[in-house]
Design a protein around this motif. Structure first.
Motif, short mmCIF file in Angstrom:
data_model
loop_
_atom_site.label_atom_id
_atom_site.label_comp_id
_atom_site.label_asym_id
_atom_site.label_seq_id
_atom_site.Cartn_x
_atom_site.Cartn_y
_atom_site.Cartn_z
N VAL A 1 0.85 -1.18 0.00
CA VAL A 1 0.00 0.00 0.00
C VAL A 1 0.89 1.24 0.00
O VAL A 1 1.75 1.39 0.88
N LEU A 2 0.70 2.09 -0.98
CA LEU A 2 1.49 3.31 -1.07
C LEU A 2 0.89 4.39 -0.18
O LEU A 2 -0.32 4.43 0.04
N PRO A 3 1.74 5.28 0.32
CA PRO A 3 1.23 6.38 1.15
C PRO A 3 0.33 7.30 0.32
O PRO A 3 0.45 7.35 -0.92
N PRO A 4 -0.53 8.06 0.98
CA PRO A 4 -1.37 9.00 0.23
C PRO A 4 -0.51 10.09 -0.42
O PRO A 4 0.59 10.38 0.03
N PRO A 5 -1.03 10.71 -1.49
CA PRO A 5 -0.26 11.73 -2.21
C PRO A 5 0.25 12.85 -1.31
O PRO A 5 1.35 13.36 -1.52
N GLU A 6 -0.52 13.23 -0.30
CA GLU A 6 -0.09 14.30 0.60
C GLU A 6 1.21 13.93 1.31
O GLU A 6 2.08 14.78 1.50
N LEU A 7 1.32 12.67 1.73
CA LEU A 7 2.54 12.23 2.42
C LEU A 7 3.72 12.21 1.46
O LEU A 7 4.83 12.58 1.83
N PHE A 8 3.48 11.79 0.20
CA PHE A 8 4.56 11.85 -0.80
C PHE A 8 5.06 13.29 -0.95
O PHE A 8 6.26 13.53 -1.03
N GLU A 9 4.13 14.24 -0.97
CA GLU A 9 4.52 15.64 -1.10
C GLU A 9 5.33 16.10 0.11
O GLU A 9 6.35 16.77 -0.03
N MET B 1 7.10 14.21 2.14
CA MET B 1 8.41 13.55 2.09
C MET B 1 9.31 14.22 1.07
O MET B 1 10.51 14.37 1.30
N GLY B 2 8.73 14.63 -0.06
CA GLY B 2 9.51 15.34 -1.08
C GLY B 2 10.08 16.64 -0.53
O GLY B 2 11.25 16.96 -0.75
N ARG B 3 9.26 17.39 0.21
CA ARG B 3 9.73 18.65 0.80
C ARG B 3 10.82 18.36 1.85
O ARG B 3 11.82 19.07 1.92
N TYR B 4 10.62 17.33 2.65
CA TYR B 4 11.62 16.95 3.66
C TYR B 4 12.94 16.59 2.98
O TYR B 4 14.01 17.05 3.38
N ASN B 5 12.87 15.77 1.92
CA ASN B 5 14.08 15.38 1.20
C ASN B 5 14.77 16.60 0.58
O ASN B 5 16.00 16.68 0.57
N GLU B 6 13.99 17.55 0.08
CA GLU B 6 14.57 18.78 -0.46
C GLU B 6 15.33 19.55 0.62
O GLU B 6 16.42 20.08 0.37
N GLU B 7 14.78 19.59 1.83
CA GLU B 7 15.47 20.25 2.95
C GLU B 7 16.79 19.56 3.26
O GLU B 7 17.80 20.23 3.50
N LEU B 8 16.78 18.24 3.25
CA LEU B 8 18.02 17.48 3.49
C LEU B 8 19.07 17.81 2.43
O LEU B 8 20.25 18.01 2.75
N VAL B 9 18.63 17.86 1.17
CA VAL B 9 19.55 18.15 0.06
C VAL B 9 20.10 19.58 0.20
O VAL B 9 21.31 19.80 0.10
N VAL C 1 19.42 13.52 15.48
CA VAL C 1 18.13 13.49 16.17
C VAL C 1 17.23 14.61 15.65
O VAL C 1 16.03 14.41 15.42
N GLU C 2 17.81 15.78 15.42
CA GLU C 2 17.04 16.92 14.91
C GLU C 2 16.41 16.58 13.56
O GLU C 2 15.22 16.80 13.34
N TRP C 3 17.22 16.04 12.63
CA TRP C 3 16.68 15.68 11.32
C TRP C 3 15.66 14.56 11.43
O TRP C 3 14.62 14.59 10.77
N ALA C 4 15.94 13.55 12.25
CA ALA C 4 15.00 12.44 12.41
C ALA C 4 13.67 12.91 12.96
O ALA C 4 12.60 12.43 12.56
N SER C 5 13.70 13.86 13.86
CA SER C 5 12.48 14.38 14.48
C SER C 5 11.60 15.12 13.49
O SER C 5 10.41 15.31 13.74
N ARG C 6 12.17 15.52 12.38
CA ARG C 6 11.42 16.28 11.37
C ARG C 6 10.81 15.41 10.27
O ARG C 6 10.09 15.92 9.40
N VAL C 7 11.07 14.09 10.31
CA VAL C 7 10.48 13.21 9.30
C VAL C 7 8.96 13.31 9.40
O VAL C 7 8.41 13.20 10.50
N PRO C 8 8.27 13.53 8.29
CA PRO C 8 6.81 13.73 8.34
C PRO C 8 6.01 12.44 8.47
O PRO C 8 5.24 12.07 7.59
N PHE C 9 6.21 11.76 9.60
CA PHE C 9 5.41 10.57 9.87
C PHE C 9 4.16 10.98 10.63
O PHE C 9 4.19 11.90 11.44
N GLY C 10 3.12 10.25 10.41
CA GLY C 10 1.92 10.46 11.21
C GLY C 10 1.98 9.57 12.43
O GLY C 10 3.04 9.12 12.86
#
Length: 143
Positions: A17-25, A27-35, A91-100
């Protein structure tokens, strides 16, 4: 220091089961911040264990066992590899992962050659390791 942030699997990820589109978005923003921060080395989601396999060595000989595997809570659904200056930054970066609700993220520091005592490795091991890493980076740049 490098850390692997491991995303634990659950019944949904194991069912494909894939995450809903909102979560993909998100995660994309989070990954952009990491980059943009220059800390992201790698990140990927993993297919369910039904599409995977394990290799074990009973009696010293390799044996391949196809998935799926029973305990979803012991499986990995994805990962990030980050390079940070401290455990606190990880820890700071891990805490920002957009998990529900209910998300589980495990962080494991990756060994560096300098983490081993001086007499734990053969004399040329550090140089060989450095040369291998440089070759991997060179090949990645050519892809």
């Amino acid at each position: 220091m490098r850390y692997m942030m491991l995303v634990r699997a659950d019944e949904n990820t194991e069912a494909g089961v894939l995450p809903p589109p909102e979560l993909f978005e998100e995660m994309g923003r989070y990954n952009e911040e990491l980059v943009k921060a220059g800390v992201l080395l790698a990140a990927d989601g993993l297919q369910p264990s039904a599409k995977g396999f394990r290799v074990t060595w009973p009696g010293g000989k390799p044996k391949v066992t196809d998935g799926p595997f029973a305990e979803a809570k012991e499986l990995i659904a994805g990962y990030w590899i980050i390079q940070v200056k401290s455990r606190e930054e990880a820890v700071e970066w891990a805490s920002r992962v957009p998990f529900g609700e209910g998300g589980v993220l495990e962080l494991r520091q990756i060994f560096e050659p300098t983490d081993f005592p001086g007499d734990a490795l053969p004399p040329d091991a550090l140089e060989r390791e450095k040369a291998l890493r440089e070759e991997v980076e060179r090949q990645a740049g050519n892809r």
